[in-house]
Design an enzyme around this catalytic site. Structure first.
Site, short mmCIF file in Angstrom:
data_model
loop_
_atom_site.label_atom_id
_atom_site.label_comp_id
_atom_site.label_asym_id
_atom_site.label_seq_id
_atom_site.Cartn_x
_atom_site.Cartn_y
_atom_site.Cartn_z
N GLY A 11 -32.46 0.93 -25.19
CA GLY A 11 -33.26 0.00 -25.97
C GLY A 11 -34.59 -0.30 -25.29
O GLY A 11 -34.96 0.33 -24.30
N ASP A 32 -25.00 3.41 -23.93
CA ASP A 32 -25.60 2.93 -25.17
C ASP A 32 -25.07 3.77 -26.33
O ASP A 32 -24.46 4.82 -26.12
CB ASP A 32 -27.13 3.04 -25.10
N ASN A 98 -15.64 -7.72 -22.83
CA ASN A 98 -15.19 -6.42 -22.30
C ASN A 98 -15.89 -6.11 -20.98
O ASN A 98 -15.25 -5.65 -20.02
CB ASN A 98 -15.48 -5.32 -23.31
N TYR A 145 -27.02 -15.40 -34.09
CA TYR A 145 -27.46 -14.75 -32.85
C TYR A 145 -27.48 -15.75 -31.70
O TYR A 145 -26.93 -15.49 -30.62
CB TYR A 145 -28.84 -14.13 -33.05
N GLN A 162 -13.10 -19.06 -13.34
CA GLN A 162 -11.66 -18.85 -13.39
C GLN A 162 -11.21 -17.62 -12.61
O GLN A 162 -10.12 -17.63 -12.02
CB GLN A 162 -11.21 -18.75 -14.85
#
Length: 326
Positions: A11, A32, A98, A145, A162
């Site tokens: 990008g 990407d 993820n 967004y 955590q």
């Protein structure tokens, strides 16, 4: 030499960051989708095609030995907020979780690319990193967004607290420069002006912004990734000059020599109720200055002139479609 992953590395911001990291000696893997086919592939990086929403695809690159993950993958731009609202949310939320889970497993640091949009329409500017968030209704896709980026930030802080994941957050303010697709204020206005088409302002262009040249943003991003003092911190990355949108376009007209009036449109007519504009967006970047020694050094007029010079020599970019509605 560090081994780093850059998600969204094809990008606008990502391609410039990859160039910088490879030039300074890092081993870079770019992750990407195949959507970005016209950004350069810097010598020395390795490209892996994949989607951050698919954890098993990410797991192929975020492996033992990775030092830092620059998580830049996102679906950005008003046209995408309105046309792909679910993709906007899922990439930010699912993709970020993820990345954090996998980075935690291999002990890599995460640098998360967030946005000034998280502050919403808080009228108390300039915004510090701990400023209140003031958002509009959930019926307006524009806030999807902002909210998804904010939730992703909550994920970052939660994984840090955590699970002990090392991470930093960067909130960028109105990036611009070479290779940005023509769907943002500077890039779209320059794209139009160089083709002899009048740039557009909405609601007289009285809204004000602070702009950040891409090279300044890349320097800040690399500093955050390489500095232990940045661990656990959030930084505003933006220029200090507040300027009206109409004034920005006047600088673009001066830079390109366009002989045409500015086209003045109405936000409500052009975008409908799914979008809401902001009157002011200005950062307090003193934290980045004091902790990292960083500040934006490229004046807006200089940045526009440099971008104009690049655009004149890039016919492939001028041939790209103008995506924003009118």
């Amino acid at each position: 030499m560090a081994k780093v992953i850059v998600t969204g590395g094809r990008g606008f911001l990502g391609s410039h960051l990859v160039e910088h990291l490879t030039a300074t000696g890092d081993e870079v893997i770019t992750f990407d989708t195949d959507r970005h086919t016209d950004h350069p592939s810097p010598e020395g990086d390795r490209f892996v095609s994949g989607d951050v929403r698919e954890k098993e695809q990410l797991a192929k690159v975020i492996t033992d030995g990775v030092d830092t993950v620059y998580h830049l993958a996102a679906v950005v731009g008003v046209d995408n907020y309105l046309g792909r609202p679910l993709d906007v949310i899922d990439v930010n939320v699912v993709g970020t979780r993820n990345v954090l889970e996998l980075a935690g497993e291999v002990g890599a640091k995460v640098v998360f690319a967030s946005t000034s949009e998280v502050y919403g329409k808080n009228p108390d500017v300039p915004w510090r990193e701990d400023a209140e968030r003031v958002l509009g209704p959930t019926t307006a896709d524009r806030w999807g967004y902002a909210s998804s980026k904010a939730l992703a930030e909550h994920y970052v802080f939660a994984f840090m607290r955590q699970y002990g994941v090392r991470a930093s957050i960067i909130r960028y303010f109105n990036l611009y420069g070479p290779r940005q697709r023509p769907a943002f204020l500077v890039s779209r206005s320059l794209h139009r002006a160089l083709r002899g088409i009048a740039p557009v302002v909405y609601d007289q262009g009285k809204q004000t912004r602070s702009f950040t040249y891409i090279e300044d943003a890349v320097q800040a991003t690399a500093l955050v990734g390489r500095s232990s003092v940045a661990d656990g911190e959030c930084f505003n990355i933006g220029g200090s000059e507040e300027i009206s949108i109409r004034s920005v376009i006047e600088l673009i007209i001066e830079s390109t020599g366009l002989e045409a009036d500015i086209a003045d449109l109405d936000t409500g007519v052009s975008f409908g109720s799914a979008y809401q504009d902001l009157n002011r967006r200005v950062p307090d970047a003193s934290k980045a200055r004091s902790l990292l020694g960083w500040s934006a050094t490229t004046p807006l007029q200089e940045g526009i002139e440099r971008t104009t010079e690049w655009a004149r020599s890039s016919p492939w970019w001028l041939a790209r479609p103008d995506r924003a509605p009118e």
